[in-house]
Design a protein around this motif. Structure first.
Motif, PDB file in Angstrom:
ATOM      1  N   ARG A  71     -69.174   5.119 -22.660  1.00 65.28           N
ATOM      2  CA  ARG A  71     -68.420   5.068 -23.910  1.00 65.28           C
ATOM      3  C   ARG A  71     -67.519   6.284 -24.096  1.00 65.28           C
ATOM      4  N   GLY A  73     -65.019   7.429 -22.605  1.00 64.18           N
ATOM      5  CA  GLY A  73     -63.585   7.309 -22.337  1.00 64.18           C
ATOM      6  C   GLY A  73     -63.353   6.502 -21.077  1.00 64.18           C
ATOM      7  N   ARG A  74     -62.079   6.221 -20.812  1.00 63.44           N
ATOM      8  CA  ARG A  74     -61.758   5.393 -19.647  1.00 63.44           C
ATOM      9  C   ARG A  74     -62.147   6.055 -18.338  1.00 63.44           C
ATOM     10  N   LEU A  75     -61.926   7.350 -18.236  1.00 57.43           N
ATOM     11  CA  LEU A  75     -62.282   8.050 -17.002  1.00 57.43           C
ATOM     12  C   LEU A  75     -63.787   8.018 -16.773  1.00 57.43           C
ATOM     13  N   ALA A  77     -65.931   5.830 -18.008  1.00 55.44           N
ATOM     14  CA  ALA A  77     -66.343   4.452 -17.727  1.00 55.44           C
ATOM     15  C   ALA A  77     -66.032   4.073 -16.287  1.00 55.44           C
ATOM     16  N   ARG A  78     -64.857   4.477 -15.800  1.00 47.28           N
ATOM     17  CA  ARG A  78     -64.508   4.186 -14.407  1.00 47.28           C
ATOM     18  C   ARG A  78     -65.454   4.920 -13.451  1.00 47.28           C
ATOM     19  N   SER A 406     -57.381   6.795 -12.678  1.00 49.40           N
ATOM     20  CA  SER A 406     -57.420   6.963 -14.129  1.00 49.40           C
ATOM     21  C   SER A 406     -56.065   7.401 -14.654  1.00 49.40           C
ATOM     22  N   ASN A 410     -55.578  12.072 -20.714  1.00 47.30           N
ATOM     23  CA  ASN A 410     -57.030  12.197 -20.814  1.00 47.30           C
ATOM     24  C   ASN A 410     -57.498  12.499 -22.222  1.00 47.30           C
ATOM     25  N   GLU A 413     -61.228  12.061 -23.435  1.00 43.04           N
ATOM     26  CA  GLU A 413     -62.162  11.858 -22.322  1.00 43.04           C
ATOM     27  C   GLU A 413     -63.384  12.779 -22.440  1.00 43.04           C
TER      28      GLU A 413
END
Length: 415
Positions: A71, A73-75, A77-78, A406, A410, A413
């Motif tokens: 949860r 952030g995208r980085l 989660a990836r 990503s 950021n 993040e």
């Protein structure tokens, strides 16, 4: 490191005493066995008593921590998705390579029988459960009874469902429950630390009994075990380099050069956590944005143990091979899933603790005896080197892969 070598020394001393007593005074050695062996069994029982509460606590804290990390952030989660995919690949590799190595480098039948006898005799085996029986056995009608009966597989299923349910409730309630089970896990780690503090005594007694029962063949059997599990560790290192090349676009030669300082720290400390500063430097040398590395690498150290699924499964598969335990396809599937969950939930613990905590649930889920782990933990010092080396390679490679895919923005993040 120091405690691991002390435990290994205790095993060797116990086995040498047993071999010497058997050679020089067999009657005395036989009379001493009923006195010394229960000491080892008492220590082993103390180790086993921590397994069920640790399974529950570590699974819940591992799943909730992984969900919270995803949860962030995208980085993040990836990165978490990368970790899970990589440890599943390494686990699948172990199911292929461990039986292959056992066929290519077999242990003689006499040595295998001696080692099996020394580790507890023949395992009770039976026909593999059918699909219907397997499915019905997954969900416990009474999870408390499952825990009391050490029915590991249904207990893990219930705990996993419960952990995912915790991730769906209000943040305040989630934090309360997660904190409760974190405290439970920490308390059990203190208990297992006390048990392992007297491990040299227990392992000495188990080593003596092993030597009396198995003779000199016990040494050969333990060396064979170490070589097979270390061989899977070597396979993990090769696989990590291959994945780094295929998915992160890292040249193996350039990658290896950048990782040399990290390798030095990893081999000397056998700790991914201690290798973190060196990994951060290696990531920067490989062109990873330092801000992204500051997010992904600490996550990797906390959650990502690339070699754990492969090498933990190798231990269980070796015991299953030694004790002639028939492992069906459903046990393979569940073993892989539990190995992945164990890898994600095994925080950076001392090697002796993480060995038992991570492997016992897998063995229980696959119907493999847990008892031999109490003695095999003494020789984990050598395979553990490959565990750490493979982990740091995968940590940096996963950081490169996650950061490369990503967005550059950021913001948020680090939340």
């Amino acid at each position: 490191m120091k405690s691991a070598w002390i435990i290994l020394s205790a095993l060797i001393a116990g086995m040498l005493l047993g071999l010497g007593a058997e050679a020089l005074a067999p009657d005395v050695a036989a009379r001493a066995l009923p006195i010394i062996e229960p000491i080892g069994q008492l220590w082993l029982n103390a180790l086993k008593m921590t397994i069920v509460p640790l399974i529950v606590a570590l699974l819940i804290t591992g799943i909730t921590a992984t969900a919270d990390a995803a949860r962030a952030g995208r980085l993040a989660a990836r990165a978490v998705a990368t970790f899970i995919a990589a440890i599943m690949i390494s686990g699948a590799m172990s199911f292929v390579m461990t039986p292959l190595l056992l066929r290519l480098f077999p242990l003689s039948a006499d040595a295998a029988a001696a080692l099996r006898h020394g580790l507890g005799g023949e395992a009770a085996t039976g026909p593999s459960p059918g699909f219907a029986d397997f499915i019905l056995g997954l969900v416990p009608t009474n999870p408390i009874a499952a825990a009391a009966e050490t029915a590991v597989l249904p207990l893990i299923v219930f705990t996993t469902i419960f952990a995912f349910a915790i991730t769906r409730i209000a943040p305040e309630q989630r934090a309360t429950l997660a904190g409760l089970f974190k405290a439970l896990g920490d308390a059990m780690l203190v208990v297992i630390g006390w048990v392992l503090a007297v491990a040299p005594v227990g392992v000495f007694a188990l080593g003596y009994a092993l030597a009396i029962k198995a003779g000199l063949a016990a040494f050969g059997g333990l060396v064979h075990y170490v070589l097979i599990v270390s061989g899977i560790g070597v396979c993990c290192v090769i696989l990590a380099f291959a994945l780094a090349f295929l998915f992160a676009g890292l040249s193996p030669l350039r990658f290896a050069r950048a990782m040399i300082p990290t390798f030095a720290v990893a081999v000397s400390t056998q700790s991914s956590l201690a290798s973190l500063p060196a990994m951060l430097e290696a990531s920067e040398e490989l062109g990873v944005d330092p801000e992204k590395a500051d997010v992904v690498l600490p996550l990797a150290v906390a959650l990502f143990r690339f070699t754990s699924t492969a090498m933990n499964l190798a231990v269980v598969l070796y015991i299953a091979w030694l004790f002639h335990v028939d492992i069906g396809i459903w046990a393979v599937v569940m073993g892989l899933l539990v190995a992945v969950a164990s890898a994600l939930s095994s925080v950076s613990l001392p090697g002796s603790i993480s060995y038992v905590v991570s492997i016992a649930p897998i063995a229980g889920a696959m119907g493999v005896p847990v008892g031999p782990l109490g003695l095999l933990v003494a020789v984990e010092t050598f395979p553990d080197i490959w565990r750490t080396v493979g982990n740091v390679i995968a940590d940096v490679a996963a950081t490169k892969f996650a950061a490369r895919g990503s967005p550059d923005d950021n913001h948020g993040e680090r939340a």
